[in-house]
Scaffold this active site. Structure first.
Site, PDB file in Angstrom:
ATOM      1  N   HIS A 227       0.802  -1.232   0.000  1.00 16.42           N
ATOM      2  CA  HIS A 227       0.000   0.000   0.000  1.00 16.42           C
ATOM      3  C   HIS A 227       0.833   1.281   0.000  1.00 16.42           C
ATOM      4  O   HIS A 227       0.289   2.376  -0.092  1.00 16.42           O
ATOM      5  CB  HIS A 227      -0.950   0.031   1.205  1.00 16.42           C
TER       6      HIS A 227
HETATM    7  C1  UD1 Z   1      -2.273   5.384   5.950  1.00 23.35           C
HETATM    8  C2  UD1 Z   1      -0.965   5.859   6.608  1.00 23.35           C
HETATM    9  C3  UD1 Z   1       0.094   4.796   6.476  1.00 23.35           C
HETATM   10  C4  UD1 Z   1      -0.392   3.464   6.981  1.00 23.35           C
HETATM   11  C5  UD1 Z   1      -1.684   3.108   6.253  1.00 23.35           C
HETATM   12  C6  UD1 Z   1      -2.276   1.792   6.676  1.00 23.35           C
HETATM   13  C7  UD1 Z   1      -0.528   8.280   6.488  1.00 23.35           C
HETATM   14  C8  UD1 Z   1       0.308   9.292   5.832  1.00 23.35           C
HETATM   15  N1  UD1 Z   1      -0.458   7.049   5.944  1.00 23.35           N
HETATM   16  O1  UD1 Z   1      -2.002   5.222   4.576  1.00 23.35           O
HETATM   17  O2  UD1 Z   1       1.225   5.185   7.248  1.00 23.35           O
HETATM   18  O3  UD1 Z   1       0.593   2.481   6.774  1.00 23.35           O
HETATM   19  O4  UD1 Z   1      -2.630   4.142   6.517  1.00 23.35           O
HETATM   20  O5  UD1 Z   1      -3.392   1.489   5.898  1.00 23.35           O
HETATM   21  O6  UD1 Z   1      -1.209   8.561   7.436  1.00 23.35           O
HETATM   22  N2  UD1 Z   1      -9.407   4.509   1.863  1.00 23.35           N
HETATM   23  C9  UD1 Z   1     -10.584   3.814   1.827  1.00 23.35           C
HETATM   24  N3  UD1 Z   1     -11.177   3.497   3.011  1.00 23.35           N
HETATM   25  C10 UD1 Z   1     -10.628   3.830   4.219  1.00 23.35           C
HETATM   26  C11 UD1 Z   1      -9.444   4.556   4.232  1.00 23.35           C
HETATM   27  C12 UD1 Z   1      -8.828   4.876   3.055  1.00 23.35           C
HETATM   28  O7  UD1 Z   1     -11.106   3.492   0.771  1.00 23.35           O
HETATM   29  O8  UD1 Z   1     -11.224   3.492   5.258  1.00 23.35           O
HETATM   30  C13 UD1 Z   1      -8.764   4.847   0.580  1.00 23.35           C
HETATM   31  C14 UD1 Z   1      -9.081   6.236   0.099  1.00 23.35           C
HETATM   32  O9  UD1 Z   1      -9.140   6.205  -1.283  1.00 23.35           O
HETATM   33  C15 UD1 Z   1      -7.854   7.032   0.527  1.00 23.35           C
HETATM   34  C16 UD1 Z   1      -6.754   5.997   0.386  1.00 23.35           C
HETATM   35  O10 UD1 Z   1      -7.347   4.763   0.751  1.00 23.35           O
HETATM   36  O11 UD1 Z   1      -7.662   8.156  -0.257  1.00 23.35           O
HETATM   37  C17 UD1 Z   1      -5.567   6.261   1.246  1.00 23.35           C
HETATM   38  O12 UD1 Z   1      -5.955   6.417   2.612  1.00 23.35           O
HETATM   39  P1  UD1 Z   1      -5.059   7.319   3.601  1.00 23.35           P
HETATM   40  O13 UD1 Z   1      -5.598   7.263   4.964  1.00 23.35           O
HETATM   41  O14 UD1 Z   1      -4.880   8.660   2.989  1.00 23.35           O
HETATM   42  O15 UD1 Z   1      -3.653   6.640   3.515  1.00 23.35           O
HETATM   43  P2  UD1 Z   1      -3.209   5.113   3.553  1.00 23.35           P
HETATM   44  O16 UD1 Z   1      -2.619   4.769   2.244  1.00 23.35           O
HETATM   45  O17 UD1 Z   1      -4.290   4.223   4.082  1.00 23.35           O
END
Ligand code: UD1
Length: 398
Positions: A227
């Site tokens: 991820h």
């Molecule tokens: C975040 C953390 C990362 C951690 C990871 C675990 C930061 C900078 N990054 O990254 O350190 O390893 O979480 O998963 O804080 N999304 C969904 N559903 C959700 C949450 C996210 O669909 O419940 C999708 C959305 O499209 C979102 C993308 O995932 O834009 C990324 O989510 P985000 O929380 O921005 O970062 P992660 O890649 O999950």
């Protein structure tokens, strides 16, 4: 104050400890802390705040159930956004919570955007910040987490570390040693807590309507998670990695647990054809107990997750980390972890070694013993009382 706080005999002199969670890897770190605080310092009131950075049932609610986390007292419901938007939104919504509850400290875990955002709000209001899992460094500032780690540590008042190299990193950045406490790894507390209830792989596959026969193989199966933006946000990197995983899958069936970011990028970049469903099973994000079962039964794990590097070390399962660096060097030096980056030869060579029985078995690092949260709770209460006494005597002098 909420009912939970009113119903308890609490230390009248101390405001609540606000414990912050936001994203998936925070939940397994905070769950043992909350249990340890309730068991060992029951007089210390606690308020659980979920920023809502992760919000899908599979990314949040399911893990709360598996880890027996209480329902958050406050949910800020920030959701997704760019780094700036997400961080700013957490700050904007967290500030009134700090104003309303007048906490004795704000406790944050790990390195996600919510960690830094809430720490920043607290420090600007003169509320002490406690950082759990402090001092880890990848020395790669292109990682958003590295920025979150450095900045959170700079503004934290009490820093709990998981490995001894963390203290050296903090010393190099000018953080006084008396602020730092080597407590061990709370992530492993959750592994110890959940291990007996881990779900079997066949149960997990059946729950996802997948025939467990697909992964039945004399060499077992591998588990994959990916991820990191550096691996999945660029079509070339993701294509290259899926290509190598396809090659690995010809000798070992793989279960690929897909983060929403990764799933959407595979579709967006038109890479779905690189996945052969006969050799690589795709699953949606899994609960904590399902992930524990998958890792425990795996022949090897291929991942770019920080948490999985630690959990595989605790479980004694060889882990190949698809990154050039790690902020958790002890998993390489003492545990089962090997850094292979995105290098095809390195990945295939390491897989071949593991399948030939030459994988790392490792050993458990110091204080990765299931009692880290207990040590943190035991330290935090006297630290808060001392801090309060120091403040009172400073005010008397004035
Ligand atoms: C975040 C953390 C990362 C951690 C990871 C675990 C930061 C900078 N990054 O990254 O350190 O390893 O979480 O998963 O804080 N999304 C969904 N559903 C959700 C949450 C996210 O669909 O419940 C999708 C959305 O499209 C979102 C993308 O995932 O834009 C990324 O989510 P985000 O929380 O921005 O970062 P992660 O890649 O999950």
């Amino acid at each position: 104050m909420n009912d939970q706080l009113l119903g308890r005999v609490t230390d009248a002199d101390l405001g609540p400890v606000i414990c912050v969670v936001g994203a998936r890897p925070n939940f397994m770190k905070m769950a043992p802390i909350l249990r340890a605080m309730a068991a060992h310092v029951p007089a210390l009131p606690v308020l659980l705040v979920h920023t809502g950075q992760h919000y899908d049932k599979d990314m949040s609610e399911r893990l709360f159930e598996d880890l027996r986390l209480p329902t958050p007292d406050v949910n800020l419901e920030v959701g997704s956004g760019t780094h700036a938007v997400q961080t700013a939104e957490v700050m904007r919504r967290f500030e009134p919570v700090v104003d309303a509850y007048q906490p004795s400290c704000v406790a944050v875990v790990g390195d996600v955007n919510s960690t830094l955002a809430c720490a920043l709000v607290a420090v600007k209001k003169n509320v002490p910040v406690v950082h759990i899992e402090a001092g880890l460094r990848s020395y790669d500032r292109a990682m958003p987490e590295e920025i979150n780690r450095i900045l959170t540590d700079q503004i934290a008042d009490r820093l709990y570390t998981t490995e001894r190299t963390a203290q050296d990193n903090l010393a190099r950045e000018g953080i006084a040693s008396h602020q730092v406490c080597f407590a061990g790894n709370v992530m492993i507390d959750s592994v110890v807590f959940g291990r007996a209830n881990a779900r079997s792989v066949s149960h997990t596959l059946q729950a996802c309507h997948v025939d467990p026969g697909v992964i039945r193989h004399p060499l077992g199966m591998g588990v994959v998670t990916l991820h990191r933006p550096s691996n999945v946000d660029h079509p070339d990197s993701l294509r290259a990695l899926l290509g190598v995983l396809g090659e690995v899958a010809t000798s070992l069936p793989l279960v690929f647990v897909l983060h929403p970011r990764t799933r959407s990028n595979i579709e967006r970049f038109g890479l779905t054809d690189l996945i052969d469903p006969a050799r690589m099973v795709l699953l949606p994000p899994q609960g904590y107990l399902e992930m524990l079962g998958l890792m425990a039964e795996a022949t090897l794990v291929l991942t770019d997750s920080g948490g999985l590097q630690e959990e595989t070390t605790a479980l004694g399962v060889p882990c190949l980390t698809l990154r050039e660096n790690t902020e958790r060097p002890i998993t390489v030096e003492q545990g089962t972890n090997t850094l292979v980056g995105r290098n095809r030869e390195a990945i295939l060579g390491a897989v071949k070694d593991i399948l030939a029985g030459k994988g790392k078995r490792g050993r458990l690092p110091e204080l990765w013993d299931g009692h880290a949260a207990q040590r943190i709770a035991a330290d935090m209460y006297p630290w808060l009382k001392q801090r309060q006494a120091d403040m009172a005597s400073r005010l008397r002098v004035l």
